[in-house]
Design an enzyme around this catalytic site. Sequence first.
Site, PDB file in Angstrom:
ATOM      1  N   ASP A  15     -17.320  34.091 -44.251  1.00 58.68           N
ATOM      2  CA  ASP A  15     -18.470  33.842 -43.814  1.00 58.68           C
ATOM      3  C   ASP A  15     -18.906  35.140 -42.869  1.00 58.68           C
ATOM      4  OD1 ASP A  15     -18.128  31.708 -43.725  1.00 58.68           O
ATOM      5  OD2 ASP A  15     -16.315  31.171 -42.298  1.00 58.68           O
ATOM      6  N   LYS A  19     -21.558  37.953 -46.660  1.00 56.83           N
ATOM      7  CA  LYS A  19     -21.945  38.588 -48.270  1.00 56.83           C
ATOM      8  C   LYS A  19     -22.818  37.273 -49.230  1.00 56.83           C
ATOM      9  CE  LYS A  19     -17.680  36.780 -49.340  1.00 56.83           C
ATOM     10  NZ  LYS A  19     -17.056  36.306 -47.777  1.00 56.83           N
ATOM     11  N   GLY A  69     -19.158  28.716 -48.821  1.00 56.43           N
ATOM     12  CA  GLY A  69     -20.357  28.656 -48.347  1.00 56.43           C
ATOM     13  C   GLY A  69     -21.772  29.965 -48.528  1.00 56.43           C
ATOM     14  N   HIS A  70     -21.952  30.235 -49.311  1.00 54.73           N
ATOM     15  CA  HIS A  70     -22.977  31.857 -48.593  1.00 54.73           C
ATOM     16  C   HIS A  70     -24.490  30.888 -48.324  1.00 54.73           C
ATOM     17  CE1 HIS A  70     -19.486  33.718 -51.900  1.00 54.73           C
ATOM     18  NE2 HIS A  70     -19.468  33.610 -50.802  1.00 54.73           N
ATOM     19  N   GLN A 112     -14.632  33.810 -49.635  1.00 52.25           N
ATOM     20  CA  GLN A 112     -14.151  34.259 -48.489  1.00 52.25           C
ATOM     21  C   GLN A 112     -13.528  36.041 -48.064  1.00 52.25           C
ATOM     22  OE1 GLN A 112     -12.717  32.508 -51.220  1.00 52.25           O
ATOM     23  NE2 GLN A 112     -13.902  30.212 -51.137  1.00 52.25           N
TER      24      GLN A 112
HETATM   25  P1  IMP Z   1      -9.872  26.009 -48.464  1.00 49.88           P
HETATM   26  O1  IMP Z   1      -9.174  27.191 -49.045  1.00 49.88           O
HETATM   27  O2  IMP Z   1     -10.620  25.105 -48.763  1.00 49.88           O
HETATM   28  O3  IMP Z   1      -7.513  25.561 -48.732  1.00 49.88           O
HETATM   29  O4  IMP Z   1      -9.295  26.599 -47.117  1.00 49.88           O
HETATM   30  C1  IMP Z   1      -8.088  27.570 -46.852  1.00 49.88           C
HETATM   31  C2  IMP Z   1      -8.146  28.442 -45.272  1.00 49.88           C
HETATM   32  O5  IMP Z   1      -9.348  29.085 -45.948  1.00 49.88           O
HETATM   33  C3  IMP Z   1      -9.489  28.074 -43.927  1.00 49.88           C
HETATM   34  O6  IMP Z   1      -9.081  27.988 -42.967  1.00 49.88           O
HETATM   35  C4  IMP Z   1     -10.233  27.565 -44.580  1.00 49.88           C
HETATM   36  O7  IMP Z   1     -11.388  27.268 -43.255  1.00 49.88           O
HETATM   37  C5  IMP Z   1     -10.559  28.970 -44.963  1.00 49.88           C
HETATM   38  N1  IMP Z   1     -12.022  29.049 -45.636  1.00 49.88           N
HETATM   39  C6  IMP Z   1     -12.692  28.822 -47.306  1.00 49.88           C
HETATM   40  N2  IMP Z   1     -12.942  29.457 -47.798  1.00 49.88           N
HETATM   41  C7  IMP Z   1     -13.950  30.108 -46.777  1.00 49.88           C
HETATM   42  C8  IMP Z   1     -15.251  30.383 -46.382  1.00 49.88           C
HETATM   43  O8  IMP Z   1     -16.196  30.562 -47.520  1.00 49.88           O
HETATM   44  N3  IMP Z   1     -15.521  30.801 -45.654  1.00 49.88           N
HETATM   45  C9  IMP Z   1     -14.879  30.952 -44.442  1.00 49.88           C
HETATM   46  N4  IMP Z   1     -13.513  30.433 -43.934  1.00 49.88           N
HETATM   47  C10 IMP Z   1     -13.068  29.651 -45.323  1.00 49.88           C
END
Ligand code: IMP
Length: 425
Positions: free
Chosen positions: A12, A15, A39-40, A219
């Site tokens: 977040d 990017k 979610g970009h 991420q």
């Molecule tokens: P997962 O990727 O859905 O398995 O989530 C694992 C961890 O990564 C959690 O804490 C999510 O909130 C975090 N996470 C995954 N994708 C994003 C992202 O695009 N932005 C922020 N946090 C993310």
Amino acid sequence: MAIAVLGMQWGDEGKGKVTHLLAKDAKMVVRFNGGPNAGHTVIDRGVKFGTHQIPAGAFYPGVTSVLASGMVIDLSVLREEYGKIVEHLGRKPELLIAENAHLIMPYHRLLEDLEGSGKAIGTTRRGIGPAYRDRAARIGIRAIDLLNRSRLEARLSARLNLLQRAWPQAEAIMKLSASGLADDLLTSAQQFLPSIGDAPAAIEQTMARGEGVLFEGAQGALLDVDYGTYPYVTSSATVYAGLAHAVGIGDLHVERRLGVTKAYTTRVGGGPFPTELIGKEGEWLQTAGSEYGVTTGRPRRCGWLDLVALHHATRLNAPTGLAITKLDILTGIEEIKVCRAYSLRGREITAFPTSTEDLALCEPIYESVVGWDDDISDLRKYADLPSAARAYLNVISSELGVLIAIVSVGPSPEETIITGFDRAK
Ligand code: IMP
């Protein structure tokens, strides 16, 4: 010229805006990790998009958008997202989907809920962990499998066999069939089948011709599966150190590596966050910065900038320039704090702890920086920023030993100060 856009925090960082800005000069934009957990936020000609899997290159004609091998792809999400972009643009962007990228299956999402494993971590519940787990366990379904129906069904049938033996009590799992799943997958995939191909070769050829290739990370470094705040991480390599493998090119040279960090810190989901602000200050940042997840709508936890964590991210991402986003949100704060070290069991440390338990015990040691009052969102030159804002940016840049290449002072593409990769003046 190759450029990589990499998250320096817990995702977040902004990017999406940075990649969208740079994508217009590229020939190819490559998303290399994660899936629809991302979610970009992209504002394209005034229209706001939350893109989940399609890289920002799609918004420009003549730019190929690559979904690389390091990703896990959910075809139903892809279909919906592609449809929205086509409607917005009035044309079909060119996609290239890596043959060996793994697919997120409906049962991956189900598993995350059934196992409850995502709950403690606070995952996005998009089936990311189970899909990467199947990849490592060698029972995954890959994009290339979509090109041969009987092979696809055979693989699905083997996977379902294991799954239904493990979950006889789960009705949603028991009612799945290989042929039904294959039908659904191929319906979603229909329009993308011609786009499935040899992505590593295409990326390599584009780079060899000297054309612009932009790598779009998802991420951030602190969510990296190996080097993030394990187990409160995602399931992929999110950092530059993992890029060559994720795109399948050993001899990868990316000249410009942009480390993107907010001017403060946010985190969604569980896990330690040493500079988190609980209470009024945190809520203030959350509201001022509209800190709600693009994918899940969850409120983001907010806190001061953490240079200890950023040092750790700097080693992993090897940035040649920093993009500092949301600097405008800090306007009006009298005293801005920045964490230069932690206190752990009474000892001052500057190395980011590997133990999550230790990290949770770390107390930030802050330094204060004087804030500024003037609205900065209309500024387009680094030199025009208030001296206090420049002093704050200097603290970050000199502490990390990385130049500031971009400063974002608002959500729109124009609200950006680009200093380039030369020293900010
Ligand atoms: P997962 O990727 O859905 O398995 O989530 C694992 C961890 O990564 C959690 O804490 C999510 O909130 C975090 N996470 C995954 N994708 C994003 C992202 O695009 N932005 C922020 N946090 C993310």
